[in-house]
Design an enzyme around this catalytic site. Structure first.
Site, mmCIF file in Angstrom:
data_model
loop_
_atom_site.group_PDB
_atom_site.id
_atom_site.type_symbol
_atom_site.label_atom_id
_atom_site.label_comp_id
_atom_site.label_asym_id
_atom_site.label_seq_id
_atom_site.Cartn_x
_atom_site.Cartn_y
_atom_site.Cartn_z
ATOM 1 N N PRO A 19 0.848 -1.194 0.000
ATOM 2 C CA PRO A 19 0.000 0.000 0.000
ATOM 3 C C PRO A 19 0.882 1.243 0.000
ATOM 4 O O PRO A 19 1.757 1.375 0.851
ATOM 5 C CB PRO A 19 -0.786 -0.122 1.314
ATOM 6 C CG PRO A 19 0.017 -1.042 2.179
ATOM 7 C CD PRO A 19 0.779 -1.933 1.269
ATOM 8 N N GLN A 72 -6.233 -1.510 3.405
ATOM 9 C CA GLN A 72 -5.431 -1.142 4.564
ATOM 10 C C GLN A 72 -6.087 0.006 5.315
ATOM 11 O O GLN A 72 -6.401 1.040 4.730
ATOM 12 C CB GLN A 72 -4.008 -0.738 4.185
ATOM 13 C CG GLN A 72 -3.163 -0.544 5.468
ATOM 14 C CD GLN A 72 -1.753 -0.085 5.212
ATOM 15 O OE1 GLN A 72 -1.527 1.032 4.774
ATOM 16 N NE2 GLN A 72 -0.782 -0.939 5.519
ATOM 17 N N CYS A 102 3.421 3.001 9.214
ATOM 18 C CA CYS A 102 3.619 4.296 8.562
ATOM 19 C C CYS A 102 4.188 5.318 9.544
ATOM 20 O O CYS A 102 3.637 5.521 10.624
ATOM 21 C CB CYS A 102 2.302 4.800 7.991
ATOM 22 S SG CYS A 102 2.469 6.373 7.135
ATOM 23 N N GLY A 236 7.428 -2.741 -2.757
ATOM 24 C CA GLY A 236 6.876 -1.393 -2.780
ATOM 25 C C GLY A 236 7.232 -0.640 -4.052
ATOM 26 O O GLY A 236 6.698 -0.900 -5.122
ATOM 27 N N ARG A 237 8.174 0.298 -3.928
ATOM 28 C CA ARG A 237 8.440 1.228 -5.024
ATOM 29 C C ARG A 237 8.887 0.556 -6.315
ATOM 30 O O ARG A 237 8.529 0.994 -7.407
ATOM 31 C CB ARG A 237 9.471 2.263 -4.566
ATOM 32 C CG ARG A 237 8.889 3.315 -3.634
ATOM 33 C CD ARG A 237 9.970 4.076 -2.901
ATOM 34 N NE ARG A 237 10.624 3.247 -1.903
ATOM 35 C CZ ARG A 237 11.789 3.526 -1.333
ATOM 36 N NH1 ARG A 237 12.440 4.609 -1.686
ATOM 37 N NH2 ARG A 237 12.296 2.725 -0.416
#
Length: 337
Positions: A19, A72, A102, A236-237
């Site tokens: 996410p 999420q 986060c 992720g990225r």
């Protein structure tokens, strides 16, 4: 939710796209699903107050093609999270995931995200409340610790608490979050990775489905981590910026579907055209979709021209699907329809 569906979500978690705020919106997810039919996809984080108090149901919009799909949630109030989880389950999500990783200031001020690593009792209450409310699986994404915590001590305690509350799957970002002194961007790179600790957690909690997150940039790396004994890998990225490199071979290489063809990036781009047409017909703008497609040919000849054609043209008034076809003409071997 049936047991069959639950098994499918656990299987899908062998590989997931993390996410990511401002990135993994519904257009991004629809696009990623064209590249891999099996990979578990996640929404951007949605705060429980936005759903329960704000009535922001548009945040849950998604296409049925996006499944398997996890929502999420961010929050720290068990009752409110339970309500938000119910709303998410009723909207059709296959999994509800609680954000305990986060590190942004905004998240800290709302007492959710990575700061929850300091209060495993509260997290356990949140998990239990959500589990009691929904039939879909409730999972947690966390860090190995925050600030001056000793991960060797706090992570096993944290995991033991959420397992006791009914959590059967966790994704561990194998870095600390420094809530004091580092920006959210710096928190993605500067704290050192500790994969060994995550492997030790798998040995300590063999029945907990553990996915690892952080620093994974190739499908080969993901395969090695799975072969090393972990249950899943969250990317992720790299999954966003090099989506074809990560997702096009995933069905075959990660999920063992020998009959699965490796997705062709150009075919995926063409398959987006009806979706783009529908989005434009509903009043949307082209760049809202194509901004997620810029990295499709990363590392291939013509990638720069593809990216430039889309990024420069998509915001112009009247821009439509033909721009994608024009951009494809910039990529050698990719024939526009």
């Amino acid at each position: 939710m049936t047991d069959h569906k639950k098994v499918n979500v656990s299987k899908a978690a062998r590989l997931s796209v993390a996410p990511m705020m401002d990135w993994t919106d519904r257009h991004c997810r629809y696009f990623h699903r064209l590249l891999s039919s099996q990979t578990l996809l996640f929404t951007e984080m949605v705060t429980a107050p936005a759903l329960v108090r704000g009535g922001a149901m548009h945040l849950l919009d998604h296409d049925t093609a996006e499944h398997p799909l996890a929502l999420q949630l961010g929050g720290s109030d068990p009752e409110e999270l339970a309500q938000a989880a119910r709303i998410g389950a009723e909207a059709g999500y296959d999994e509800i995931n609680l954000n305990c990783g986060c590190p942004s200031d905004r998240v800290q001020s709302g007492t959710f995200g990575a700061v929850l690593m300091t209060d495993p009792g509260r997290v356990a209450e949140c998990v239990a409340a959500m589990r009691a409310t929904v039939d879909v699986e409730v999972t947690v994404k966390c860090r190995i610790g925050v600030d001056d915590q000793d991960p060797e001590y706090v992570l096993p305690e944290f995991l033991a608490r959420i397992i006791a509350a009914g959590c059967e799957r966790a994704t561990i970002h194998a870095r600390k979050a420094w809530l004091k002194g580092l920006s959210p961007k710096e928190n993605r790179d500067i704290p050192p990775l500790d994969y060994d600790l995550v492997f030790r957690m798998k040995q300590l909690f063999p029945n907990l489905h553990i996915s690892i997150n952080g620093g994974v940039t190739t499908l080969e790396q993901a395969q090695a981590l799975l072969e090393g004994g972990l249950d899943g890998v969250m990317i992720g990225r790299a999954g966003y910026h090099q989506p074809a490199e990560i997702l096009c071979k995933a069905d075959r290489d990660i999920f063992g579907q020998a009959e699965a063809a490796v997705t062709d990036p150009a075919e995926a781009a063409l398959a987006m055209l009806p979706y783009i047409e529908a989005h434009l017909a509903s009043g949307g703008r082209l760049h809202q979709v194509t901004r997620h497609m810029l990295g499709l040919f990363a590392g291939r000849p013509g990638a720069r021209q593809w990216r430039r054609t889309l990024s420069e043209g998509a915001t112009r008034p009247g821009a439509g699907p033909e721009l994608v076809q024009a951009a494809l003409l910039q990529v050698p071997g990719a024939v526009a329809a």
